[in-house]
Scaffold this active site. Structure first.
Site, mmCIF file in Angstrom:
data_model
loop_
_atom_site.group_PDB
_atom_site.id
_atom_site.type_symbol
_atom_site.label_atom_id
_atom_site.label_comp_id
_atom_site.label_asym_id
_atom_site.label_seq_id
_atom_site.Cartn_x
_atom_site.Cartn_y
_atom_site.Cartn_z
ATOM 1 N N ARG A 55 -19.730 60.809 28.540
ATOM 2 C CA ARG A 55 -19.015 59.753 28.811
ATOM 3 C C ARG A 55 -18.490 59.334 27.097
ATOM 4 O O ARG A 55 -17.494 58.628 27.154
ATOM 5 C CB ARG A 55 -19.608 58.634 29.192
ATOM 6 N N TYR A 109 5.635 50.225 35.152
ATOM 7 C CA TYR A 109 4.968 50.836 36.402
ATOM 8 C C TYR A 109 4.134 49.851 37.216
ATOM 9 O O TYR A 109 3.505 49.072 36.544
ATOM 10 C CB TYR A 109 3.961 51.723 35.766
ATOM 11 N N ASP A 181 4.415 52.595 26.393
ATOM 12 C CA ASP A 181 3.765 53.708 27.424
ATOM 13 C C ASP A 181 4.997 54.780 27.453
ATOM 14 O O ASP A 181 6.108 54.432 27.699
ATOM 15 C CB ASP A 181 3.678 52.945 29.051
ATOM 16 N N LYS A 206 1.234 62.949 34.341
ATOM 17 C CA LYS A 206 2.510 63.313 34.890
ATOM 18 C C LYS A 206 3.069 64.404 34.068
ATOM 19 O O LYS A 206 2.579 65.655 34.167
ATOM 20 C CB LYS A 206 3.644 62.036 34.449
HETATM 21 C C1 LIG Z 1 1.872 57.186 36.661
HETATM 22 C C2 LIG Z 1 2.150 56.077 35.549
HETATM 23 C C3 LIG Z 1 1.165 55.266 34.841
HETATM 24 C C4 LIG Z 1 -0.178 55.393 35.577
HETATM 25 O O1 LIG Z 1 -0.815 56.636 35.478
HETATM 26 P P1 LIG Z 1 -2.060 57.201 36.519
HETATM 27 O O2 LIG Z 1 -2.274 58.464 35.763
HETATM 28 O O3 LIG Z 1 -1.442 57.517 37.661
HETATM 29 O O4 LIG Z 1 -3.190 56.513 36.430
HETATM 30 C C5 LIG Z 1 1.271 54.310 34.189
HETATM 31 N N1 LIG Z 1 2.415 54.623 33.478
HETATM 32 C C6 LIG Z 1 3.766 55.173 33.908
HETATM 33 C C7 LIG Z 1 5.051 54.833 33.362
HETATM 34 C C8 LIG Z 1 3.586 56.122 34.948
HETATM 35 O O5 LIG Z 1 4.538 56.704 35.406
#
Ligand SMILES: *Cc1c(COP(=O)(O)O)cnc(C)c1O
Length: 396
Positions: A55, A109, A181, A206
């Site tokens: 962890r 998001y 982000d 992603k």
């Molecule tokens: C998918 C996404 C998230 C969250 O990510 P997860 O891996 O699904 O928890 C956060 N910000 C953006 C822009 C995203 O496309």
């Protein structure tokens, strides 16, 4: 003392080898054994580097995190988290205090929005959401207790481009942390730290990992102390990542640059094609001169326009159903950045909680779709979309 090693439960580990594996070994071990209490002491003091408990850190997380650090030019080692939302949570909860105000983009998001609207207020933080393409509105929303602003460079699904240059100046001016982000844009198209971010987060799930088989996130801060706090918070709250996910993500990332370049080239071609396809009302793509943030996209992203294209067809939900049914071989699935093209329908998924009127303000009708372009042959993809648009619009 006689020591029959074979009767021990944990014998010596891997056999010696003068040569080394080319592929990073997967290291699922939860614990790491030290020789003595003295040695463990020195590890915890930081005098000796060595893993203790997964962890807190493990080789597979470090291998992936260093790779993303290099791509982002992160000044300090970032932290791998178990999902993108774990990274967003670590930043929003780990770097704030009760009474702070957090400013966010109004098209974040969905789960980030929920965290801002439901959870931070429950914990005694103030939040507000403002259009990040409008730097004056963002400035007007800054309060004396504003701690950070969280923005995405390109918004989902309307692909609006935040005024990062002005927001970065605003952050410097006011001492507010700029959190970017960078999931949609990726470090291939946008170097967030260079652009003034104090903190960068990713959903590695992603484009970076790219194969829709891992959930993973990443967060890093520019300031050493903040960066350490992020890491400690993620470790304490158990937001950190599993070895297997990191191992798979590393493999996915080996081809990231090639995938990204190919996907964005195809996206450009598909956007042009859709613009000429009968039945398509409008195409939303930052690389098109008719996009409201076209000039800003050019100045922030150069020739990069990423792999996302949105568009709108005539018609209602029945047309939308006909469209996804006719788009054979293309997954209608709520994700992005996969090697295969995916279609999302915001009215029934990401934006279903909004009323039709609220959606209309954003330009999200029943005929509005967002495409995450993958690695298919461009011509084949254009054909599939022509066919699906025709099937959806000719049935009316
Ligand atoms: C998918 C996404 C998230 C969250 O990510 P997860 O891996 O699904 O928890 C956060 N910000 C953006 C822009 C995203 O496309």
């Amino acid at each position: 003392m006689k020591n029959d090693k074979l009767s021990l439960v944990r014998p010596d580990g891997l056999p010696d080898s003068a040569s080394r594996p080319v592929v990073t070994p997967l290291s699922p071990s939860v614990v790491y054994a030290s020789d003595t209490p003295d040695m463990l002491d020195r590890q915890y003091d930081g005098d000796l580097s060595g893993y203790t408990y997964s962890r807190e850190g493990h080789p597979n997380a470090d291998v992936v995190a260093r790779r993303i650090d290099r791509m982002e030019a992160a000044p300090h080692p970032g932290t791998m988290t178990s999902s993108g939302m774990a990274a967003v949570s670590a930043v929003l909860l780990g770097l704030t205090q009760k009474g702070d105000h957090v400013l966010g983009g109004n098209q974040l998001y969905g789960r980030s929005l929920r965290l801002m609207q439901e959870d931070l207020p429950r914990l005694g933080l103030e939040t507000s959401l403002v259009d990040p393409t409008d730097a004056d509105a963002m400035r007007a929303a800054i309060r004396p207790n504003t701690r950070m602003m969280l923005v995405e460079v390109v918004s989902n699904p309307t692909l609006r481009v935040a005024d990062i240059a002005a927001l970065s100046a605003l952050a410097k001016d006011t001492g507010v942390l700029l959190v970017i982000d960078n999931t949609f844009t990726t470090p291939r198209a946008f170097k967030a730290f260079d652009a003034g971010a104090d903190v960068v987060v990713h959903s590695v799930t992603k484009l970076l990992a790219g194969h829709s088989d891992v959930m993973l996130g990443y967060a890093a801060a520019c300031d050493a102390d903040l960066n350490a706090r992020l890491n400690v918070f993620a470790v304490t709250t158990g937001l950190t990542a599993s070895p297997f996910d990191c191992w798979l993500a590393e493999r996915g990332m080996l081809s990231f640059d090639l995938r990204f370049d190919r996907a964005q080239a195809t996206a450009r071609q598909l956007a042009e094609h859709l613009g000429k396809t009968q039945g398509v009302k409008r195409v939303v793509y930052p690389g098109r001169p008719d996009h409201p943030d076209h000039a800003r996209a050019r100045s922030l992203l150069g020739d990069n326009n990423c792999n996302m294209v949105s568009f709108e067809i005539e018609g209602d939900r029945a047309s939308a159903n006909a469209f996804t049914r006719a788009a054979e071989g293309i997954s209608f699935a709520p994700t992005l950045g996969d090697v295969g093209t995916t279609i999302s329908h915001p009215a029934s998924s990401s934006h279903r909680a909004l009323s039709p009127d609220q959606r209309a303000v954003l330009g999200i009708s029943e005929g509005f779709f967002r495409i995450s372009v993958g690695l298919e042959a461009p011509d084949t993809l254009c054909e599939v979309f022509t066919h699906a648009v025709r099937a959806a619009t000719e049935r009316r």
